[in-house]
Design an enzyme around this catalytic site. Structure first.
Site, PDB file in Angstrom:
ATOM      1  N   ASP A   1       0.751  -1.044  -0.053  1.00 26.23           N
ATOM      2  CA  ASP A   1      -0.077   0.031   0.122  1.00 26.23           C
ATOM      3  C   ASP A   1       0.999   1.159  -0.012  1.00 26.23           C
ATOM      4  O   ASP A   1       2.152   1.045  -0.707  1.00 26.23           O
ATOM      5  CB  ASP A   1      -0.995   0.101   1.097  1.00 26.23           C
TER       6      ASP A   1
ATOM      7  N   HIS B   1       1.356   2.114  -3.183  1.00 26.37           N
ATOM      8  CA  HIS B   1       0.243   2.916  -3.902  1.00 26.37           C
ATOM      9  C   HIS B   1       0.796   4.297  -3.970  1.00 26.37           C
ATOM     10  O   HIS B   1       0.312   5.040  -4.945  1.00 26.37           O
ATOM     11  CB  HIS B   1      -0.875   2.820  -2.809  1.00 26.37           C
TER      12      HIS B   1
END
Length: 552
Positions: free
Chosen positions: A297, A331
């Site tokens: 992430d 991310h």
């Protein structure tokens, strides 16, 4: 049609004044970086083997390691040594004045026996929540460290759900055969029925008046722990160690002060659910340097609580230095938000490299958060192969993005309240991105523009160019954009006081500027050769040629 050869004296003076003021502002800021205090320790060393720990990969060493830490702290502190070997353990609790040193040849392996992790009161994504005890934790401590070049593994794969589309056919087959359960539609794997129960329960785990741990025990598996959680600690050092395979976020520091992260490595699988590398939440005086992150992430992420709960806490993340770091697949490379309701300010990011991240510089929020993110200084960033946006300011995170028609519709603008977030006063310079889908997106709210965004000396080689929606006081100086999609190269919607000074672009540009929305105005284009574009500017959806007040 606007005459781009016309010289606007007032605009030229304005640009000169801005460039001088901006340079003075950023130069002063970079010469006055925050000061971060580091812990010091006695040289006394306790080996965990003195308390019965065994590196056989079979013995559960939880008690031995924690006894060594407690004994060290009780004697005034020092070093607790984890020597070479594979050390199986349950949750480790840090204590004040202790440096937990992991030998280069040591692997601290947290057990996959979830019964070893008790349900406790914790915090998840800005909310007070019941969670499984973190593999490593510390609360209300001073002078603590984890050092050494060894490895700490969170055994995260037994905690995380995963989608079938994120695995190969053979990986999916092996995972299903290992146990757990598959969702009704066959697209997801869950570790257990307990996990699925939590997944389908609204606000599962939130600590509410009258609630207790017993209420959430049937959903225990769902409350994946962050691997390392430090809460309200002062003088913290993480140095040299590799943290990998966390159940949820890897490193989470909450309400800490004087935090140093140096030469640390975080490794999470690319498909690790909520596999953030580090989340710095409501902390003060932070240094993150020389570290490498490869996460499932966000990479380096700044937070400060969520919505009303975060505003009530009222603790911004502030006085932060991030330098000389590398972020691989994640991310976002450097991220603020979206839980930033307590605010963020005085943050300095420099000399970092992002390779293969979804987004490079990522600043995200949404209605309901509130909070102010301001005085953010960024320079010397290299990016390659960014999947989506090189630089992103977005106030529609996890919400429905407005259509092009909606961005110029001023008939339904919500009122500004304490729940309205604000982004302002960002200074970004010397950024090079070789490969991204989008170059720059600034997308504010109609009731709250993103303000004071100043970018200079930027090179963007991307598929699409620049989008500025609901922005105000935005300056781009010495920006080069080479974009495959050049219709338009720059899109401006409902934005004002936007200045381009020294814009350069590829030779295949069809439309240089598209300006839309009745709120668009005070747009200046200086020191820019518009002759290479087939069409220089178009006005649509309520905008007219008065929006472009100066072109040179």
């Amino acid at each position: 049609m606007i005459d781009f050869k016309k010289v606007a004296v007032a605009a030229t003076l304005f640009a000169g004044m801005f460039n001088y003021a901006s340079a003075q502002n950023t130069a002063y800021s970079w010469s006055n970086l925050p000061k971060v205090s580091t812990p010091t320790f006695k040289k006394d060393t306790i080996n965990i083997t003195h308390y019965g720990a065994k590196p056989d990969g079979l013995t559960l060493n939880t008690q031995s390691i924690n006894k060594a830490i407690m004994a060290c702290s009780a004697k005034g502190g020092g070093v607790v040594l984890v020597p070479a070997g594979l050390w199986l353990t349950g949750p480790i609790e840090l204590k004040s004045n202790v440096n937990l040193h992991i030998d280069r040849a040591a692997l601290v392996q947290f057990t996959d026996d979830k019964s070893q992790y008790h349900l406790v009161e914790g915090n998840w994504e800005g909310h007070a929540s019941y969670r499984n005890q973190s593999p490593i934790s510390g609360t209300n401590l001073q002078n603590i460290a984890i050092t050494g070049d060894g490895i700490i593994d969170g055994h995260g794969e037994v905690w995380r759900a995963i989608g079938k589309d994120r695995l190969t056919a053979d990986e999916w087959k092996a995972l299903v055969a290992s146990g757990g359960m598959v969702s009704e539609n066959g697209k997801s794997w869950y570790p257990s029925a307990s996990y699925q129960k939590g997944l389908t329960t609204p606000e599962a785990g939130y600590i509410k008046p009258g609630s207790s741990v017993k209420d959430v025990e049937p959903m225990k598996d769902f409350f994946r722990p962050n691997m390392l959680v430090l809460t309200n600690c002062k003088k913290v050092l993480l140095q040299g160690t590799t943290f990998q395979n966390s159940p949820a976020w890897c490193l989470h520091t909450l309400l800490c002060e004087d935090l140093t992260l140096r030469n640390v490595r975080v490794r999470n699988p690319w498909n690790a659910q909520n596999g953030d590398a580090i989340d710095v939440e409501s902390c003060k005086n932070i240094l993150i340097e020389g570290s490498t992150f490869d996460a499932g992430d966000d990479g380096i992420c700044v937070k400060s609580g969520r919505d009303e709960e975060g505003r009530r806490r009222g603790k911004p993340t502030e006085n932060m230095i991030v330098r000389n770091n590398v972020v691989y697949r994640a991310h976002g490379g450097f991220v603020i938000g979206s839980e930033m309701s307590g605010g963020a300010r005085n943050i300095f990011v420099s000399d970092c490299t992002f390779i293969g991240t979804d987004i490079g510089l990522r600043f995200k929020t949404t209605r309901g958060r509130g909070g102010v993110v301001e005085k953010i200084y960024i320079k010397n960033i290299a990016m390659r192969d960014i999947l989506h946006d090189a630089i992103l300011f977005d106030m529609y995170y996890s919400g429905k993005s407005p259509s092009e028609e909606e961005t110029v519709d001023n008939s339904k603008i919500p009122a500004v309240t304490e729940a309205t977030p604000q982004f302002r006063d960002f200074y970004v310079s010397h950024v090079v991105c070789n490969g991204a889908d989008n170059g720059l997106l600034i997308r504010g709210l109609p009731e709250m523009s993103i303000k004071g965004i100043h970018l200079d000396n930027i090179v963007l080689k991307t598929n699409k160019g620049i989008n500025i929606i609901e922005g105000k006081d935005v300056t781009l100086r010495n920006v080069y954009v080479e974009s495959k999609n050049t219709e338009p190269l720059v899109n401006i919607s409902n934005s004002s006081e936007v200045t381009f000074d020294g814009l350069k672009y590829g030779t295949n540009t069809n439309l240089l500027f598209s300006i839309s929305g009745s709120k668009s105005g005070q747009i200046k284009v200086l020191n820019t050769d518009a002759s290479k574009a087939k069409t220089k500017v178009e006005f649509k959806r309520g905008a007219d040629d008065k929006a472009l007040v100066a072109a040179k």
